[in-house]
Design a protein around this motif. Sequence first.
Motif, PDB file in Angstrom:
ATOM      1  N   LEU A 254       1.018  -1.449   0.132  1.00 30.72           N
ATOM      2  CA  LEU A 254       0.553   0.043   0.200  1.00 30.72           C
ATOM      3  C   LEU A 254       0.759   1.772   0.315  1.00 30.72           C
ATOM      4  O   LEU A 254       0.626   2.257  -0.522  1.00 30.72           O
ATOM      5  CB  LEU A 254      -1.413   0.200   0.727  1.00 30.72           C
ATOM      6  N   LEU A 255       1.475   1.142   1.350  1.00 33.01           N
ATOM      7  CA  LEU A 255       2.965   2.134   0.843  1.00 33.01           C
ATOM      8  C   LEU A 255       3.410   2.638  -0.709  1.00 33.01           C
ATOM      9  O   LEU A 255       3.877   3.822  -0.540  1.00 33.01           O
ATOM     10  CB  LEU A 255       3.916   2.380   2.045  1.00 33.01           C
ATOM     11  N   LYS A 256       4.099   1.823  -0.848  1.00 35.90           N
ATOM     12  CA  LYS A 256       4.786   2.046  -2.497  1.00 35.90           C
ATOM     13  C   LYS A 256       3.680   1.744  -3.499  1.00 35.90           C
ATOM     14  O   LYS A 256       3.679   2.308  -5.002  1.00 35.90           O
ATOM     15  CB  LYS A 256       5.107   0.718  -2.921  1.00 35.90           C
ATOM     16  N   ASN A 257       2.084   2.554  -3.049  1.00 34.63           N
ATOM     17  CA  ASN A 257       1.481   2.508  -4.137  1.00 34.63           C
ATOM     18  C   ASN A 257       0.726   0.945  -4.543  1.00 34.63           C
ATOM     19  O   ASN A 257       0.310   1.392  -6.403  1.00 34.63           O
ATOM     20  CB  ASN A 257       0.950   3.753  -4.913  1.00 34.63           C
ATOM     21  N   GLU A 258       1.030   0.141  -5.100  1.00 36.44           N
ATOM     22  CA  GLU A 258       0.867  -1.368  -5.841  1.00 36.44           C
ATOM     23  C   GLU A 258      -0.134  -1.386  -5.236  1.00 36.44           C
ATOM     24  O   GLU A 258      -0.183  -2.980  -4.325  1.00 36.44           O
ATOM     25  CB  GLU A 258       2.153  -1.622  -5.395  1.00 36.44           C
ATOM     26  N   ILE A 259      -1.128  -1.019  -5.468  1.00 29.64           N
ATOM     27  CA  ILE A 259      -3.038  -1.595  -5.254  1.00 29.64           C
ATOM     28  C   ILE A 259      -2.850  -3.121  -5.849  1.00 29.64           C
ATOM     29  O   ILE A 259      -3.658  -3.854  -5.071  1.00 29.64           O
ATOM     30  CB  ILE A 259      -3.819  -0.579  -5.214  1.00 29.64           C
ATOM     31  N   ASP A 260      -2.432  -3.356  -6.567  1.00 30.92           N
ATOM     32  CA  ASP A 260      -2.755  -5.290  -7.273  1.00 30.92           C
ATOM     33  C   ASP A 260      -2.229  -6.622  -6.466  1.00 30.92           C
ATOM     34  O   ASP A 260      -2.133  -7.020  -5.861  1.00 30.92           O
ATOM     35  CB  ASP A 260      -2.502  -5.118  -9.496  1.00 30.92           C
TER      36      ASP A 260
END
Length: 268
Positions: A254-260
């Motif tokens: 989440l913190l890396k914005n890797e939602i998938d």
Amino acid sequence: MGIKVDNVSFTYAKNTPFQKQALKNIELEIQNGELWLFIGHTGSGKSTLINTFNGLIFPEEGDIYIDDVSIKDKKKDIREIRKKIGIIFQYPETQFFLPTVNEEFEYAPKNFNVEYNLEKTKEYMDILSLPHNYLERSPFNLSGGEMRKVAIISVLSYDPDFIIFDEPTVGLDYKTRKSVFKMVKELKNRGKTLILATHWINEFVELKPKVLMLKGGDIAFKGEFDDFISLNIEELENAGIILDKKLELYRKALLKNEIDLANKIASI
């Protein structure tokens, strides 16, 4: 409709040397079908807030509305509100008083003038891995985990609209705790509105519950699960949250914005 907490405050032992404000201007809306986690250390106000929902405690300021009905409305029978709210307290098995498990299951429906559904009760027993032949056993002769399961089904037996678990896994072994989580997921799938006061959040990542965090009677956080789990790690630890490996990986994604990737981790 659902539960609305409107500017609620409450103080224990008011105007005495032991005075303690447990809730301070709490605002909260819980919609039908939602799952909420109430987070916070002992003394944060979680149990006090829960106890206002069915009138065990009446706010000194503000009000609680259950399906738009005020718990302070003296024209309404408080039993009708309590019929909608099922609370599974910490160590609820201490409240047993009937000779058989089945009689414990039957008691609440009779008390609320609801038809007792034995087949649905057996479904709940299956979900919690409680054998059907336990119906004729004494609840006082069961193990601690089995007693907790009986206590949970005793509340579910009258089919309340809102189901609240107050630290439901306290004192339970891993296997029994997993069965309780399984029941929560099943109730969520059946459209029940659920509130859990708990520190064990790891099992619920895939359900994406909403989170209320209380600290000293104040709201420290209110919102979505992903926003909560993305808080500073010190804030999570201060709230008593312990991240297992899965939740650590989920948080990092989440913190890396890797939602998938986060969604894949949640589904494992």
